[in-house]
Design a protein around this motif. Structure first.
Motif, PDB file in Angstrom:
ATOM      1  N   ASP A   1      23.017  66.258 -36.408  1.00  0.00           N
ATOM      2  CA  ASP A   1      21.829  65.405 -36.512  1.00  0.00           C
ATOM      3  C   ASP A   1      21.301  64.996 -35.142  1.00  0.00           C
ATOM      4  O   ASP A   1      20.224  64.430 -35.043  1.00  0.00           O
ATOM      5  N   GLY A   2      22.057  65.248 -34.122  1.00  0.00           N
ATOM      6  CA  GLY A   2      21.671  64.912 -32.750  1.00  0.00           C
ATOM      7  C   GLY A   2      22.483  65.771 -31.799  1.00  0.00           C
ATOM      8  O   GLY A   2      22.981  66.837 -32.174  1.00  0.00           O
ATOM      9  N   GLU A   3      22.635  65.302 -30.591  1.00  0.00           N
ATOM     10  CA  GLU A   3      23.425  66.033 -29.596  1.00  0.00           C
ATOM     11  C   GLU A   3      24.917  65.880 -29.884  1.00  0.00           C
ATOM     12  O   GLU A   3      25.331  64.928 -30.529  1.00  0.00           O
ATOM     13  N   GLU A   4      25.697  66.822 -29.359  1.00  0.00           N
ATOM     14  CA  GLU A   4      27.151  66.770 -29.508  1.00  0.00           C
ATOM     15  C   GLU A   4      27.809  67.232 -28.218  1.00  0.00           C
ATOM     16  O   GLU A   4      27.394  68.224 -27.619  1.00  0.00           O
ATOM     17  N   VAL A   5      28.838  66.498 -27.811  1.00  0.00           N
ATOM     18  CA  VAL A   5      29.700  66.914 -26.709  1.00  0.00           C
ATOM     19  C   VAL A   5      31.054  67.246 -27.338  1.00  0.00           C
ATOM     20  O   VAL A   5      31.627  66.435 -28.077  1.00  0.00           O
ATOM     21  N   PHE A   6      31.565  68.437 -27.057  1.00  0.00           N
ATOM     22  CA  PHE A   6      32.768  68.990 -27.669  1.00  0.00           C
ATOM     23  C   PHE A   6      33.691  69.389 -26.521  1.00  0.00           C
ATOM     24  O   PHE A   6      33.413  70.360 -25.813  1.00  0.00           O
ATOM     25  N   ALA A   7      34.757  68.629 -26.293  1.00  0.00           N
ATOM     26  CA  ALA A   7      35.660  68.879 -25.168  1.00  0.00           C
ATOM     27  C   ALA A   7      37.034  69.302 -25.681  1.00  0.00           C
ATOM     28  O   ALA A   7      37.659  68.580 -26.467  1.00  0.00           O
ATOM     29  N   VAL A   8      37.506  70.450 -25.230  1.00  0.00           N
ATOM     30  CA  VAL A   8      38.828  70.941 -25.624  1.00  0.00           C
ATOM     31  C   VAL A   8      39.868  70.236 -24.758  1.00  0.00           C
ATOM     32  O   VAL A   8      39.887  70.394 -23.533  1.00  0.00           O
ATOM     33  N   LEU A   9      40.723  69.449 -25.407  1.00  0.00           N
ATOM     34  CA  LEU A   9      41.765  68.716 -24.694  1.00  0.00           C
ATOM     35  C   LEU A   9      43.075  69.481 -24.653  1.00  0.00           C
ATOM     36  O   LEU A   9      43.883  69.294 -23.742  1.00  0.00           O
ATOM     37  N   ASP A  10      43.289  70.328 -25.663  1.00  0.00           N
ATOM     38  CA  ASP A  10      44.538  71.082 -25.746  1.00  0.00           C
ATOM     39  C   ASP A  10      44.285  72.320 -26.596  1.00  0.00           C
ATOM     40  O   ASP A  10      43.676  72.232 -27.666  1.00  0.00           O
TER      41      ASP A  10
ATOM     42  N   ILE B   1      32.048  63.837 -29.269  1.00  0.00           N
ATOM     43  CA  ILE B   1      31.186  62.672 -29.101  1.00  0.00           C
ATOM     44  C   ILE B   1      29.845  63.040 -29.700  1.00  0.00           C
ATOM     45  O   ILE B   1      29.216  64.020 -29.292  1.00  0.00           O
ATOM     46  N   GLU B   2      29.401  62.249 -30.709  1.00  0.00           N
ATOM     47  CA  GLU B   2      28.180  62.573 -31.428  1.00  0.00           C
ATOM     48  C   GLU B   2      27.638  61.343 -32.143  1.00  0.00           C
ATOM     49  O   GLU B   2      28.324  60.327 -32.253  1.00  0.00           O
ATOM     50  N   LYS B   3      26.455  61.493 -32.653  1.00  0.00           N
ATOM     51  CA  LYS B   3      25.806  60.431 -33.431  1.00  0.00           C
ATOM     52  C   LYS B   3      26.651  60.137 -34.678  1.00  0.00           C
ATOM     53  O   LYS B   3      27.112  61.056 -35.353  1.00  0.00           O
TER      54      LYS B   3
ATOM     55  N   PHE C   1      31.705  71.988 -24.391  1.00  0.00           N
ATOM     56  CA  PHE C   1      30.541  72.632 -25.000  1.00  0.00           C
ATOM     57  C   PHE C   1      29.553  71.524 -25.337  1.00  0.00           C
ATOM     58  O   PHE C   1      29.905  70.552 -25.995  1.00  0.00           O
ATOM     59  N   TYR C   2      28.330  71.677 -24.881  1.00  0.00           N
ATOM     60  CA  TYR C   2      27.267  70.718 -25.189  1.00  0.00           C
ATOM     61  C   TYR C   2      26.281  71.380 -26.142  1.00  0.00           C
ATOM     62  O   TYR C   2      25.715  72.414 -25.828  1.00  0.00           O
ATOM     63  N   ALA C   3      26.126  70.781 -27.328  1.00  0.00           N
ATOM     64  CA  ALA C   3      25.167  71.295 -28.307  1.00  0.00           C
ATOM     65  C   ALA C   3      23.954  70.377 -28.292  1.00  0.00           C
ATOM     66  O   ALA C   3      24.041  69.222 -28.709  1.00  0.00           O
TER      67      ALA C   3
ATOM     68  N   ASN D   1      33.184  53.602 -31.488  1.00  0.00           N
ATOM     69  CA  ASN D   1      31.811  53.709 -31.969  1.00  0.00           C
ATOM     70  C   ASN D   1      31.000  52.794 -31.064  1.00  0.00           C
ATOM     71  O   ASN D   1      31.137  51.578 -31.124  1.00  0.00           O
ATOM     72  N   MET D   2      30.202  53.403 -30.214  1.00  0.00           N
ATOM     73  CA  MET D   2      29.428  52.649 -29.227  1.00  0.00           C
ATOM     74  C   MET D   2      27.954  52.761 -29.568  1.00  0.00           C
ATOM     75  O   MET D   2      27.329  53.783 -29.299  1.00  0.00           O
ATOM     76  N   ASN D   3      27.459  51.727 -30.238  1.00  0.00           N
ATOM     77  CA  ASN D   3      26.042  51.686 -30.620  1.00  0.00           C
ATOM     78  C   ASN D   3      25.605  52.928 -31.388  1.00  0.00           C
ATOM     79  O   ASN D   3      24.561  53.515 -31.107  1.00  0.00           O
ATOM     80  N   GLY D   4      26.428  53.349 -32.353  1.00  0.00           N
ATOM     81  CA  GLY D   4      26.062  54.478 -33.192  1.00  0.00           C
ATOM     82  C   GLY D   4      26.463  55.844 -32.665  1.00  0.00           C
ATOM     83  O   GLY D   4      26.139  56.861 -33.264  1.00  0.00           O
ATOM     84  N   VAL D   5      27.170  55.888 -31.548  1.00  0.00           N
ATOM     85  CA  VAL D   5      27.690  57.142 -31.000  1.00  0.00           C
ATOM     86  C   VAL D   5      29.210  57.104 -31.144  1.00  0.00           C
ATOM     87  O   VAL D   5      29.867  56.213 -30.610  1.00  0.00           O
ATOM     88  N   THR D   6      29.751  58.063 -31.894  1.00  0.00           N
ATOM     89  CA  THR D   6      31.185  58.056 -32.153  1.00  0.00           C
ATOM     90  C   THR D   6      31.936  58.980 -31.201  1.00  0.00           C
ATOM     91  O   THR D   6      31.424  60.017 -30.768  1.00  0.00           O
ATOM     92  N   THR D   7      33.159  58.583 -30.920  1.00  0.00           N
ATOM     93  CA  THR D   7      34.100  59.405 -30.165  1.00  0.00           C
ATOM     94  C   THR D   7      35.315  59.568 -31.064  1.00  0.00           C
ATOM     95  O   THR D   7      35.912  58.577 -31.491  1.00  0.00           O
TER      96      THR D   7
END
Length: 103
Positions: free
Chosen positions: A43-52, A97-99, A76-78, A22-28
């Motif tokens: 509620d904000g932007e989202e980065v969605f990465a398929v790892l497997d 990765i998202e808010k 996928f970037y929303a 959790n980096m300043n309110g952005v979670t991974t």
């Protein structure tokens, strides 16, 4: 310092997650799933990465529904306001990765 072997991660339920940072309110978070999520808008932007695995990502733009197959390594970037839902094809492991507190 920590090393996370994402391909070995399993959750007790679909969309179960392991919090990584959790980096300043952005979670991974690392998610495991074998079931679809639900249509939602973050509620904000989202980065969605398929790892497997593979995921069919459905999304709506200007009232029209679209889908794309995301394979291992795809991202996928929303942007704000993007309605979307992920449907894994079999098992999948996803880095999100998202808010903090987002749906």
């Amino acid at each position: 310092m920590e090393i996370i072997r994402s391909k070995q991660f399993l959750a007790e339920r679909a969309w179960g997650a392991r919090d990584i940072a959790n980096m300043n309110g952005v979670t991974t978070r690392l998610h495991w799933t074998d079931q679809p999520y639900k249509w939602h808008i973050n509620d904000g932007e989202e980065v969605f990465a398929v790892l497997d695995g593979k995921v069919e990502m459905f999304y709506r733009q200007n009232g029209q529904a679209f889908s794309e197959i995301l394979e291992t390594g795809d991202i996928f970037y929303a942007c704000v306001g993007t309605e979307h839902v992920a449907h894994p094809i079999g098992e999948a492991r996803i880095l999100v990765i998202e808010k903090e507190g987002s749906v």
